[in-house]
Scaffold this motif. Structure first.
Motif, PDB file in Angstrom:
ATOM      1  N   SER A 105      65.468 -41.772 -66.217  1.00 13.72           N
ATOM      2  CA  SER A 105      66.649 -41.042 -65.760  1.00 13.72           C
ATOM      3  C   SER A 105      67.051 -41.433 -64.338  1.00 13.72           C
ATOM      4  N   ARG A 106      66.181 -42.144 -63.630  1.00 15.86           N
ATOM      5  CA  ARG A 106      66.459 -42.521 -62.247  1.00 15.86           C
ATOM      6  C   ARG A 106      66.030 -43.960 -61.998  1.00 15.86           C
ATOM      7  N   PRO A 107      66.791 -44.948 -62.526  1.00 18.60           N
ATOM      8  CA  PRO A 107      66.434 -46.354 -62.289  1.00 18.60           C
ATOM      9  C   PRO A 107      66.495 -46.679 -60.788  1.00 18.60           C
ATOM     10  N   GLU A 108      65.814 -47.733 -60.420  1.00 21.21           N
ATOM     11  CA  GLU A 108      65.653 -48.062 -58.996  1.00 21.21           C
ATOM     12  C   GLU A 108      66.961 -48.122 -58.211  1.00 21.21           C
ATOM     13  N   PRO A 109      68.018 -48.775 -58.690  1.00 21.76           N
ATOM     14  CA  PRO A 109      69.250 -48.804 -57.871  1.00 21.76           C
ATOM     15  C   PRO A 109      69.799 -47.401 -57.600  1.00 21.76           C
ATOM     16  N   ASP A 110      69.760 -46.533 -58.607  1.00 20.26           N
ATOM     17  CA  ASP A 110      70.231 -45.148 -58.427  1.00 20.26           C
ATOM     18  C   ASP A 110      69.326 -44.394 -57.453  1.00 20.26           C
ATOM     19  N   TRP A 111      68.013 -44.590 -57.593  1.00 18.48           N
ATOM     20  CA  TRP A 111      67.048 -43.925 -56.724  1.00 18.48           C
ATOM     21  C   TRP A 111      67.270 -44.341 -55.276  1.00 18.48           C
ATOM     22  N   ARG A 112      67.419 -45.642 -55.046  1.00 21.24           N
ATOM     23  CA  ARG A 112      67.621 -46.141 -53.678  1.00 21.24           C
ATOM     24  C   ARG A 112      68.921 -45.598 -53.078  1.00 21.24           C
ATOM     25  N   ALA A 113      69.960 -45.516 -53.886  1.00 19.54           N
ATOM     26  CA  ALA A 113      71.229 -44.964 -53.395  1.00 19.54           C
ATOM     27  C   ALA A 113      71.082 -43.474 -53.075  1.00 19.54           C
ATOM     28  N   ALA A 114      70.379 -42.751 -53.923  1.00 22.29           N
ATOM     29  CA  ALA A 114      70.224 -41.304 -53.736  1.00 22.29           C
ATOM     30  C   ALA A 114      69.398 -40.962 -52.500  1.00 22.29           C
ATOM     31  N   TYR A 115      68.399 -41.779 -52.198  1.00 21.95           N
ATOM     32  CA  TYR A 115      67.474 -41.459 -51.106  1.00 21.95           C
ATOM     33  C   TYR A 115      67.587 -42.386 -49.898  1.00 21.95           C
ATOM     34  N   SER A 144      65.386 -31.258 -46.427  1.00 22.69           N
ATOM     35  CA  SER A 144      65.778 -32.670 -46.394  1.00 22.69           C
ATOM     36  C   SER A 144      66.834 -32.855 -45.321  1.00 22.69           C
ATOM     37  N   THR A 145      66.728 -33.991 -44.639  1.00 19.39           N
ATOM     38  CA  THR A 145      67.797 -34.404 -43.744  1.00 19.39           C
ATOM     39  C   THR A 145      68.331 -35.713 -44.302  1.00 19.39           C
ATOM     40  N   GLN A 146      69.625 -35.930 -44.165  1.00 22.74           N
ATOM     41  CA  GLN A 146      70.268 -37.115 -44.701  1.00 22.74           C
ATOM     42  C   GLN A 146      71.639 -37.274 -44.070  1.00 22.74           C
ATOM     43  N   ASP A 150      75.333 -38.929 -48.017  1.00 24.49           N
ATOM     44  CA  ASP A 150      74.277 -38.972 -49.030  1.00 24.49           C
ATOM     45  C   ASP A 150      73.851 -37.578 -49.496  1.00 24.49           C
ATOM     46  N   ALA A 151      74.449 -36.547 -48.943  1.00 21.42           N
ATOM     47  CA  ALA A 151      74.121 -35.174 -49.336  1.00 21.42           C
ATOM     48  C   ALA A 151      74.757 -34.867 -50.697  1.00 21.42           C
ATOM     49  N   PRO A 152      74.274 -33.825 -51.358  1.00 25.73           N
ATOM     50  CA  PRO A 152      74.908 -33.456 -52.632  1.00 25.73           C
ATOM     51  C   PRO A 152      76.388 -33.137 -52.406  1.00 25.73           C
ATOM     52  N   PRO A 153      77.259 -33.516 -53.338  1.00 27.40           N
ATOM     53  CA  PRO A 153      78.703 -33.296 -53.151  1.00 27.40           C
ATOM     54  C   PRO A 153      79.052 -31.816 -52.910  1.00 27.40           C
ATOM     55  N   GLU A 154      78.292 -30.920 -53.525  1.00 28.73           N
ATOM     56  CA  GLU A 154      78.585 -29.489 -53.371  1.00 28.73           C
ATOM     57  C   GLU A 154      78.080 -28.913 -52.044  1.00 28.73           C
ATOM     58  N   LEU A 155      77.275 -29.687 -51.292  1.00 20.72           N
ATOM     59  CA  LEU A 155      76.742 -29.220 -50.010  1.00 20.72           C
ATOM     60  C   LEU A 155      76.633 -30.404 -49.039  1.00 20.72           C
ATOM     61  N   PRO A 156      77.766 -30.871 -48.524  1.00 16.71           N
ATOM     62  CA  PRO A 156      77.758 -32.039 -47.627  1.00 16.71           C
ATOM     63  C   PRO A 156      77.248 -31.667 -46.233  1.00 16.71           C
ATOM     64  N   GLU A 157      75.937 -31.584 -46.106  1.00 19.57           N
ATOM     65  CA  GLU A 157      75.287 -31.190 -44.851  1.00 19.57           C
ATOM     66  C   GLU A 157      74.225 -32.209 -44.472  1.00 19.57           C
ATOM     67  N   GLU A 158      73.948 -32.312 -43.181  1.00 21.48           N
ATOM     68  CA  GLU A 158      72.895 -33.210 -42.701  1.00 21.48           C
ATOM     69  C   GLU A 158      71.502 -32.639 -42.924  1.00 21.48           C
ATOM     70  N   CYS A 159      71.386 -31.317 -43.045  1.00 21.12           N
ATOM     71  CA  CYS A 159      70.086 -30.667 -43.200  1.00 21.12           C
ATOM     72  C   CYS A 159      70.206 -29.599 -44.286  1.00 21.12           C
ATOM     73  N   ILE A 160      69.336 -29.707 -45.296  1.00 20.50           N
ATOM     74  CA  ILE A 160      69.402 -28.783 -46.436  1.00 20.50           C
ATOM     75  C   ILE A 160      68.010 -28.211 -46.708  1.00 20.50           C
ATOM     76  N   HIS A 188      69.882 -24.421 -53.033  1.00 25.21           N
ATOM     77  CA  HIS A 188      69.870 -25.077 -51.749  1.00 25.21           C
ATOM     78  C   HIS A 188      70.965 -24.520 -50.848  1.00 25.21           C
ATOM     79  N   GLU A 189      70.649 -24.562 -49.547  1.00 25.86           N
ATOM     80  CA  GLU A 189      71.609 -24.093 -48.563  1.00 25.86           C
ATOM     81  C   GLU A 189      71.435 -24.906 -47.279  1.00 25.86           C
ATOM     82  N   ALA A 190      72.426 -24.888 -46.444  1.00 30.32           N
ATOM     83  CA  ALA A 190      72.357 -25.626 -45.175  1.00 30.32           C
ATOM     84  C   ALA A 190      71.282 -25.004 -44.295  1.00 30.32           C
TER      85      ALA A 190
END
Length: 191
Positions: A105-115, A144-146, A150-160, A188-190
């Motif tokens: 469900s999470r091939p390497e290209p998707d995993w690298r993009a997600a993280y 998580s910080t990101q 790269d944050a989830p679309p529903e919570l575009p935050e640097e720290c979650i 999840h929340e900011a």
């Protein structure tokens, strides 16, 4: 003839006893040093880690309830490897912590993009529930910080702050994080 045989027998037996005793003492010291240190439980704090120190400690910790569970050390080691792999961008290592279904469900290209910019920390295991044989669930929280991109679309935050339940399953004789509905809808929340 018989007295000659007996004259060397006593020193040989004494030498064997002394070597065995020395070996036993050495083994005792080695085992004493390698005895795992039981981790002290944590009490989750209502005071967040300062923003400049997020995501917090990289060490996986557990509440008193979690630490008392017989699977705790196995779960702690699994999660430590899992989060270390994410923080280190090590897909090969990450694959050792999840089931084959999760890998598919999470091939390497998707995993690298997600993280690609993610750093995880402040991981606390709140509860472990054993289920049917070879299955368990783990309730945990982490930060998580990101990059905002790269944050989830529903919570575009640097720290979650995340609160999730991971399904675990035994695969090839080892516990792994499984894919599925349990971990699919985290809270999840900011920060």
């Amino acid at each position: 003839m018989r007295s000659e045989r007996q004259s060397w027998l006593l020193p040989a037996v004494l030498l064997a006893v002394m070597v065995t005793a020395a070996g036993g003492l050495l083994a005792r010291d080695l085992y004493a040093e390698s005895t795992p240190i039981v981790q002290q439980p944590v009490v989750p704090s209502e005071t967040p880690v300062p923003r400049s120190e997020q995501p917090g400690s990289r060490a996986v910790e557990g509440t008193e309830d979690a630490v008392r569970h017989p699977m705790y050390e196995t779960v702690r080691q699994l999660l430590q490897t899992h989060f270390d792999a994410i923080n280190g961008r090590n897909y090969e290592r990450w694959m050792t912590t999840v089931t084959s279904a999760h890998i598919k469900s999470r091939p390497e290209p998707d995993w690298r993009a997600a993280y690609r910019s993610t750093q995880d920390g402040s991981v606390v295991v709140y509860r472990i529930e054993s289920g049917p044989p070879d299955q368990a669930r783990v309730m945990l929280g982490f930060v998580s910080t990101q990059d905002v991109a790269d944050a989830p679309p529903e919570l575009p935050e640097e720290c979650i702050q995340w609160h999730v339940i991971y399904a675990l399953a035994v695969e090839n004789g080892a516990w792994r994080i499984d894919a599925g509905a349990t971990g699919a809808s985290p809270q999840h929340e900011a920060c």
